[in-house]
Design a protein around this motif. Structure first.
Motif, PDB file in Angstrom:
ATOM      1  N   GLY A 188      16.605  70.792  -8.023  1.00 31.27           N
ATOM      2  CA  GLY A 188      16.404  70.018  -9.244  1.00 31.27           C
ATOM      3  C   GLY A 188      17.516  70.158 -10.258  1.00 31.27           C
ATOM      4  O   GLY A 188      17.347  69.745 -11.416  1.00 31.27           O
ATOM      5  N   ASP A 199      18.637  72.716 -11.915  1.00 33.42           N
ATOM      6  CA  ASP A 199      18.071  73.465 -13.034  1.00 33.42           C
ATOM      7  C   ASP A 199      19.184  74.237 -13.746  1.00 33.42           C
ATOM      8  O   ASP A 199      19.822  75.118 -13.163  1.00 33.42           O
ATOM      9  CB  ASP A 199      17.004  74.426 -12.516  1.00 33.42           C
ATOM     10  N   MET A 208      18.784  76.245 -16.399  1.00 32.83           N
ATOM     11  CA  MET A 208      18.336  77.598 -16.695  1.00 32.83           C
ATOM     12  C   MET A 208      18.505  78.518 -15.489  1.00 32.83           C
ATOM     13  O   MET A 208      18.864  79.687 -15.625  1.00 32.83           O
ATOM     14  CB  MET A 208      16.865  77.569 -17.134  1.00 32.83           C
ATOM     15  N   LEU A 209      18.271  77.976 -14.302  1.00 33.36           N
ATOM     16  CA  LEU A 209      18.461  78.765 -13.090  1.00 33.36           C
ATOM     17  C   LEU A 209      19.938  79.102 -12.894  1.00 33.36           C
ATOM     18  O   LEU A 209      20.281  80.214 -12.468  1.00 33.36           O
ATOM     19  CB  LEU A 209      17.910  78.004 -11.887  1.00 33.36           C
ATOM     20  N   TYR A 210      20.798  78.161 -13.221  1.00 34.86           N
ATOM     21  CA  TYR A 210      22.243  78.421 -13.125  1.00 34.86           C
ATOM     22  C   TYR A 210      22.659  79.518 -14.104  1.00 34.86           C
ATOM     23  O   TYR A 210      23.415  80.441 -13.739  1.00 34.86           O
ATOM     24  CB  TYR A 210      23.011  77.130 -13.404  1.00 34.86           C
TER      25      TYR A 210
END
Length: 289
Positions: free
Chosen positions: A250, A252, A254-256
């Motif tokens: 997705g 993301d 924030m995940l990165y």
């Protein structure tokens, strides 16, 4: 008549005896989320070079010598004056060279550098350029040569297993760390010791959700979605190089950001080993763990 001045090794391959039962397999992602594999780092291994270092990563699941771990050696030649025909440069000319040994990976490497080795050299140069005080040596050059003695691959994997090149992230991280120690051993002034760290988004098996781990051993996981390798100056809190590979679910953001933060944790852990190795160079009686 046998030559008594020389000890000849055995003709074939040998394996040292193992007297203890193999250690139980452990998942570092569950037991120690902020831990990396143990690093052995030693400087001054090549007396003919201006500076040198050797790095080796421990394989926590190794039960025999056939299981592989990352082994790197780095030599630094210089600083030395450039040829008279070279144009004037107000700063030092940095040249990096990364080469796999022919026997370092499952597929035998050629004697000429391929595209992946050239990419590793470019990333290594970018990571080190931000740490070296380049204006101290005008019209001078320094050569940094990193040899990958053993890649971070599983040699026991089937030949038809897909290889996406995720091990190159760990190789680049090790190249940055070992080159930083070799540069310090050569006495080249730097603003800080640079260290490399890797964080990856992995899945343990086909049913487990993705999770972020530090210093991933590629053979220990079912699938790797993305990986991030960072070169970091801990004291100055600066990033000199970042290499991200893969796709996040997705896209993301924030995940990165979380992967980048975890990579910085791995860099700080590796930097402690570099500092201890340099202290051990000054005081040989102190052990490096």
């Amino acid at each position: 008549m046998a030559d008594r001045r020389r000890i000849n090794g055995p003709v074939g391959a040998t394996l040292p005896p193992v007297y203890d039962s193999p250690p139980p397999s452990r998942n570092r992602a569950e037991n120690a989320e902020d831990a990396i594999r143990k690093i052995f780092l030693k400087t001054g291994v090549t007396p003919s070079a201006s500076g040198s270092a050797y790095l080796e990563l421990e394989n926590p699941n190794a039960t025999s010598p056939s299981n592989t771990s990352l082994k790197l050696t780095c030599t630094v030649h210089g600083p030395r004056a450039l040829p008279r025909s070279a144009p004037f440069s107000p700063h030092i000319i940095l040249t990096t060279h990364v080469k796999y040994a022919p026997f370092a990976t499952k597929q035998r490497r050629g004697y000429l550098r391929d595209s992946s080795e050239r990419d590793l050299g470019v990333h290594l140069e970018t990571a080190l350029r931000g740490a070296i005080i380049a204006d101290r040596w005008p019209k001078s050059g320094v050569d940094i040569i990193v040899t990958v003695i053993e890649g971070d691959q599983d040699r026991n994997a089937p030949e038809n297993q897909r290889d996406d090149g995720w091990d190159t992230m760990n190789v680049l991280s090790g190249c940055i760390t070992v080159a930083s120690a070799a540069i310090a051993d050569a006495g080249i002034d730097c603003v800080d010791t640079v260290a490399g760290g890797v964080a990856a988004l992995v899945a343990k098996d086909a049913t487990s959700p993705p999770s972020i781990v530090l210093d991933p051993a590629v053979a220990d996981y079912y699938k790797i979605y993305a990986a991030c390798c960072i070169a970091y100056l801990p004291t100055r809190d600066e990033v000199t190089n970042i290499w991200f590979k893969g796709q996040l679910p997705g896209a993301d953001v924030m995940l990165y950001n979380n992967m980048v933060e975890r990579s910085l944790i791995a860099c700080r852990n590796a930097n402690r080993v570099v500092v201890m190795a340099l202290k051990n160079t000054i005081n040989p009686e102190q052990e490096v763990s």
